[in-house]
Design a protein around this motif. Structure first.
Motif, short mmCIF file in Angstrom:
data_model
loop_
_atom_site.label_atom_id
_atom_site.label_comp_id
_atom_site.label_asym_id
_atom_site.label_seq_id
_atom_site.Cartn_x
_atom_site.Cartn_y
_atom_site.Cartn_z
N TRP A 223 -69.43 7.13 -2.02
CA TRP A 223 -68.42 6.08 -1.96
C TRP A 223 -67.56 6.12 -0.70
O TRP A 223 -66.74 5.22 -0.49
CB TRP A 223 -67.51 6.14 -3.20
CG TRP A 223 -68.26 5.73 -4.41
CD1 TRP A 223 -68.76 6.56 -5.39
CD2 TRP A 223 -68.64 4.41 -4.78
NE1 TRP A 223 -69.41 5.83 -6.33
CE2 TRP A 223 -69.36 4.50 -5.98
CE3 TRP A 223 -68.45 3.17 -4.20
CZ2 TRP A 223 -69.88 3.39 -6.61
CZ3 TRP A 223 -68.97 2.05 -4.83
CH2 TRP A 223 -69.68 2.17 -6.02
N ALA A 224 -67.73 7.15 0.12
CA ALA A 224 -66.88 7.29 1.30
C ALA A 224 -67.01 6.10 2.26
O ALA A 224 -66.00 5.58 2.74
CB ALA A 224 -67.20 8.59 2.03
N VAL A 225 -68.23 5.65 2.52
CA VAL A 225 -68.42 4.55 3.46
C VAL A 225 -67.86 3.24 2.88
O VAL A 225 -67.25 2.45 3.60
CB VAL A 225 -69.91 4.39 3.84
CG1 VAL A 225 -70.15 3.16 4.69
CG2 VAL A 225 -70.39 5.63 4.58
N THR A 226 -68.03 3.04 1.59
CA THR A 226 -67.45 1.86 0.94
C THR A 226 -65.93 1.91 1.05
O THR A 226 -65.28 0.90 1.34
CB THR A 226 -67.88 1.78 -0.53
OG1 THR A 226 -69.31 1.76 -0.58
CG2 THR A 226 -67.33 0.54 -1.20
N GLY A 227 -65.36 3.08 0.82
CA GLY A 227 -63.92 3.24 0.96
C GLY A 227 -63.46 3.00 2.38
O GLY A 227 -62.40 2.39 2.61
N MET A 228 -64.26 3.43 3.36
CA MET A 228 -63.89 3.20 4.76
C MET A 228 -63.93 1.72 5.11
O MET A 228 -63.09 1.24 5.89
CB MET A 228 -64.83 3.99 5.68
CG MET A 228 -64.58 5.47 5.63
SD MET A 228 -65.77 6.33 6.67
CE MET A 228 -65.57 8.00 6.08
N ALA A 229 -64.87 0.98 4.53
CA ALA A 229 -64.90 -0.47 4.76
C ALA A 229 -63.66 -1.12 4.16
O ALA A 229 -63.04 -2.00 4.77
CB ALA A 229 -66.17 -1.07 4.15
N ALA A 230 -63.27 -0.67 2.97
CA ALA A 230 -62.06 -1.20 2.35
C ALA A 230 -60.83 -0.81 3.17
O ALA A 230 -59.90 -1.62 3.33
CB ALA A 230 -61.93 -0.68 0.91
#
Length: 141
Positions: free
Chosen positions: A34-41
C-alpha cells in the motif's frame, strides 16, 4: 503578473516539503503493498494543500477580488468528474484483465480499455457538470 518569482518558488517549496514528508510517512508506516498507493494520495493531498495556500495568498494579495466559491465549485466538479471516470476506468480495466484469456498482451488491452474509457467519461462528465474550462479545448466548446 505580479512580477514576483519568490512567492511561487516558496509555495512550490511548501508543496514539495509536504509531499516529501507524507511520502516518507507512507514508506515507513504502510505495508509495501500500500505504500505506493499512499504516496499517490500524498501527492494529491500536498497539491490540494498547495491550492488552498495559493488561493489564500492570492486573495490576500488581490484584496478579496478572488472568487473562492467559484474556484471551489470548479474543483469540486473536476474532482467529481475525475472520480467517476476513474472508478469506471478501473472497473473496465479490471473486467478486461479477468475476462480475457491470459496472454502477454492482456495487460496492454486492459490498460488501453481503462484509459480510453476514463478519458472519454471524464469529458462526458465534465460536459454534463458544465465545467466552463472545457470551452477552451478545441472542438469541445
Amino acid at each position: 503578473a505580479f512580477e514576483d518569482t519568490r512567492t511561487p518558488f516558496r509555495m512550490a517549496l511548501w508543496v514539495s516539503g509536504i509531499n516529501i514528508a507524507l511520502a516518507v510517512a507512507c514508506h515507513l508506516l504502510l505495508s509495501p503493498r500500500w505504500a505506493v498507493t499512499g504516496m499517490a494520495a500524498a501527492y494529491a493531498l500536498s497539491y490540494g494543500i498547495g491550492l488552498l495556500m495559493t488561493a489564500l495568498r492570492l486573495r490576500k494579495r488581490t484584496e478579496g477580488l478572488l472568487d473562492g466559491r467559484r474556484i471551489c465549485r470548479t474543483y469540486a466538479k473536476l474532482t467529481s468528474a475525475a472520480t467517476g471516470a476513474g472508478a469506471a476506468g478501473w472497473l473496465i480495466a479490471r473486467s478486461c484483465s479477468h475476462n480475457l484469456q491470459p496472454a502477454s498482451w492482456t495487460p496492454a488491452i486492459s490498460l488501453a480499455a481503462g484509459g480510453i474509457a476514463m478519458a472519454l467519461l471524464f469529458l462526458l462528465f465534465a460536459r454534463l457538470l458544465r465545467i466552463g474550462e472545457l470551452r477552451s479545448l478545441p472542438g469541445l466548446g
